[in-house]
Motif scaffolding. Structure first.
Motif: not given
Ligand SMILES: [Zn+2]
Length: 383
Positions: A67-71, A105-107, A185-187, A245-247, A297-299
């Motif tokens: 649920c959280h990658v940056h490809v 993708d988280a941005w 939408i990512k904030i 995300e992260h927390g 993963s924040d990959l």
């Molecule tokens: Zn990220």
């Protein structure tokens, strides 16, 4: 390494002899799985028909969801624009080879990546994009350097300007993202870890966050909120962000505010930092409060950060079954895709991973992968 889609003689396949994992109960049972085209047709003992794949001694789990990658993360070195795009080609191929069949993708990735995947120009998981992270002047997403001023690391109309000040401008920023094809939408509800350390954590005001969430909803989108500190989490969750995300620094007030949200802790990137134990404590606090957990993963193109790492870290707190649930059925629920994927049930998509050995141990998931099916097609590595 090259990935090929194996030719399919028939659209009906029976995966025979494995144990099958139900992420919602955490149980495994001995069963066959019949795939019909891109769907799971039947799960049960003694199935036949079509092509038979011997899965004995293995474990079938649903295709994994990150649920959280940056490809397509911008690199710090000054490379031409095409480098960021082309670097994503092996990243996406590698994700699918490791059994990850859906990612958010988280941005960084624009809607062109979805187009390329749909057209078969690229091999990779299903992709949901958020384009860029919205934020106020001085906040997350505002790239600014004292000698140069504003620095646009993208300079690309397909990744629109994410900055806003005031609720009206926040609505306009959401609309720019939706216009350019954002699924989510990512904030940036708070700053990056480096900003927090430096004492420059410019956060959006509550009325701006409310405007972002409300406008996203009006456009049929949900909001994912980057938030490390408890104050940022409380504001984002109260505004109605669907996932936090992260927390990293959760407290009781943050967890209370998150009652209707999902928590995507992304333990991997800071698992070696001085905040690793604090982060794990935050996860334990959220789990004890019954907050839903989804894996992310924040990959990004950086070493030792991928879903396999994240699952190992999640499992150390949650146990193996709950970690796998966070990366399958629960992740699909967060993404509102649970009527289509995330479990091995008739009617759902044929996204599956065959692991060596029958147990749920996630210590070395990549080393256990025998086969991956995405959309009913078997994906394999070939040299
Ligand atoms: Zn990220």
């Amino acid at each position: 390494m090259r990935l090929v889609r194996l030719p399919q003689g028939t659209r009906v396949t029976v995966l025979a002899g494995a144990r099958v994992f139900d992420p919602d109960t955490g149980e495994t049972t001995r069963a066959d799985v019949r795939l019909d085209g891109d769907r799971i047709a039947e799960v049960g003992p003694g199935l036949d028909g079509g092509e038979r794949v011997d899965c004995s001694g293995g474990l079938l789990i649903p295709g994994l969801v990150d649920c959280h990658v940056h490809v397509a993360f911008p690199r710090t070195e000054p490379l031409p624009r095409s480098a960021r795009i082309l670097e994503a080609v092996p990243v996406l191929r590698g994700l699918l080879a490791r059994g990850i069949t859906t990612v958010r993708d988280a941005w960084g990735a624009d809607a062109g990546f979805k187009h390329a995947l749909r057209e078969g120009w690229l091999t990779g998981p299903d992709l949901l994009v958020s384009l860029r992270q919205l934020g106020p002047t001085g906040g997350l997403g505002d790239s600014w350097e004292p000698p140069a001023g504003a620095v646009d690391t993208f300079g690309d109309p397909s990744l629109p300007d994410p900055l806003f000040d005031g609720p009206d401008a926040a609505r306009a920023a959401v609309r720019r993202m939706v216009r350019a094809g954002a699924d989510w939408i990512k904030i940036g509800a708070g700053g990056a870890m480096a900003s927090i350390r430096a004492g420059v954590d410019v956060r959006p005001a509550d009325d701006e966050l409310l405007a972002v969430v409300e406008e996203a909803r009006r456009c049929g989108r949900d909001v994912m909120a980057h938030a490390h500190t408890a104050a940022a989490v409380v504001s984002a969750a109260r505004a109605g962000a669907r996932s936090i995300e992260h927390g990293t620094f959760l407290d009781d007030s943050a967890v209370a505010a998150m009652a209707d949200a999902w928590y995507v802790p992304t333990l991997s990137p800071i698992s070696d930092s001085e905040f690793a134990e604090t982060h794990r404590r935050s996860l334990r606090l959220a789990v004890e409060a019954g907050i839903r957990i989804a894996a992310g993963s924040d990959l990004a193109p950086r070493p030792h950060v991928d879903l396999a790492t994240e699952l190992r870290l999640l499992a150390a707190v949650l146990g193996d079954a709950a970690a796998l649930k966070a990366a399958t059925s629960e992740a699909a629920r967060l993404l509102r895709l649970d009527d289509d994927r995330g479990r091995l049930e008739p009617g759902l998509r044929a996204d599956l991973v065959l692991l060596d050995g029958p147990d749920l141990d996630v210590t070395d998931l990549p080393g256990r992968i025998r086969a991956v099916w995405h959309d009913g097609e078997r994906v394999s590595e070939a040299s």
